[in-house]
Design an enzyme around this catalytic site. Structure first.
Site, PDB file in Angstrom:
ATOM      1  N   THR A 101       0.869  -1.175   0.000  1.00 48.59           N
ATOM      2  CA  THR A 101       0.000   0.000   0.000  1.00 48.59           C
ATOM      3  C   THR A 101       0.901   1.218   0.000  1.00 48.59           C
ATOM      4  O   THR A 101       1.645   1.453   0.954  1.00 48.59           O
ATOM      5  CB  THR A 101      -0.928   0.008   1.226  1.00 48.59           C
ATOM      6  N   LYS A 176      -7.173   1.380  -2.899  1.00 44.98           N
ATOM      7  CA  LYS A 176      -6.778   0.945  -1.560  1.00 44.98           C
ATOM      8  C   LYS A 176      -6.985   2.062  -0.542  1.00 44.98           C
ATOM      9  O   LYS A 176      -7.331   1.807   0.618  1.00 44.98           O
ATOM     10  CB  LYS A 176      -5.323   0.488  -1.553  1.00 44.98           C
ATOM     11  N   LYS A 244       0.622   4.705   8.424  1.00 39.82           N
ATOM     12  CA  LYS A 244       1.210   5.105   7.133  1.00 39.82           C
ATOM     13  C   LYS A 244       0.136   5.206   6.061  1.00 39.82           C
ATOM     14  O   LYS A 244       0.087   6.184   5.301  1.00 39.82           O
ATOM     15  CB  LYS A 244       2.284   4.091   6.735  1.00 39.82           C
TER      16      LYS A 244
END
Length: 298
Positions: A101, A176, A244
């Site tokens: 990701t 995502k 993150k």
């Protein structure tokens, strides 16, 4: 056609999820070259027939397909665009698939550099955590050229079941971000519900039986609430990696002028957890923070 008989796969990043994903490729008969910053994390794969390589460059020069599953965008940038990175050592015709990701902008940059070298690049982040990786049932969101997606589909099918082509380079990463935004607020609700059940004197396991199949149902409720109840906060997905992801989503949303208050709240709560030293716990550890806050107010 890329098959197990004529293709070697390089797999970079064999952590909680990557190890299981690479195992599926081995079981399908592929020759799998592996590299990880911590070699001990490849021990089980090597025992099952994977071949260790000392550098990313070695894998890039030998593999026909290269899959990366690392931690942060800066890792992706180094692995792909660095002097000793994939795109400086892979042969023309190689397929590179970043399943980390990461940043949609970086995915587009990698795609453009790869195209200039005759390399096929796809961004293909996943969802499903350690459970989906082990079962080979990950959701895989793919950006890049449609022809490349079709070519590599048999490999993706070894790791996931819900595999969707989303559009041009970067589209997989944008999808995502949608996934992580949805999870962020949902995780708050799941944790609050389990803390509420506990404080109301109910049996949380019995409560879960009632609510997980109704309108409140979600993957997080069914798969992570049982871990919360059992006091299991081991990572299926690290808090530090979720932070993150939320940071990337917030930055992307800001560039679009989009307000995401639920996402901002979730990140602030997970930041508190990280500050308390829980960054290597699983995302379900948010339960601990909310439970502790409840106790402090009583």
């Amino acid at each position: 056609m890329l098959t197990a008989q004529n293709s070697t796969i390089g797999f970079i990043g064999t952590g909680v999820m990557g190890k299981s994903m690479a195992t599926h490729l081995l079981h399908a008969g592929y020759t799998v070259l592996v590299y990880n910053r911590t070699r001990t994390r490849t021990k089980e794969l090597l025992e099952n027939g994977a071949i260790w390589k000392d550098t990313v460059a070695e894998i890039a020069s030998e593999a026909h397909i290269i899959i990366t599953m690392v931690g942060y965008p800066q890792d992706v940038e180094e692995i792909y665009l660095g002097e000793k990175g994939i795109l400086n050592h892979a042969k023309a015709g190689t397929y590179v698939i970043d399943m980390t990701t990461s940043s949609p902008i970086l995915a587009r940059q990698i795609f453009e550099v790869a195209c200039g070298k005759g390399i096929h690049a796809l961004d293909a982040p996943v969802s499903g955590g350690d459970i989906g990786a082990k079962k080979g049932t990950l959701a895989i969101m793919v950006g890049g050229e449609k022809q490349d997606f079709d070519t590599i589909m048999p490999v993706l099918e070894l790791m996931g079941t819900n595999i969707v082509y989303q559009g041009t380079a970067g589209a997989g990463q944008h999808t995502k971000m949608c996934n992580q935004i949805a999870i962020a607020s949902n995780m708050i609700g799941v944790c609050e519900a389990m803390v509420y059940a506990k404080q109301a004197g109910l049996d949380p396991k019995t409560v879960l039986k009632s609510i997980e199949t109704g309108a409140a149902g979600s993957w997080s409720l069914s798969n992570l609430a049982p871990r919360m109840i059992n006091g299991d906060f081991e990572p299926g997905f690290y808090i530090k990696h979720f932070i993150k992801d939320m940071r990337i989503a917030l930055e992307s949303a800001e560039k679009m002028g989009l307000a995401t208050p639920g996402l901002q709240l979730a990140k602030s709560l997970y930041d508190q957890l990280a500050e308390k030293g829980a960054e290597n716990n699983g995302t379900q550890a948010l339960y601990k923070l909310l439970d502790q806050q409840t106790l402090q107010t009583i």
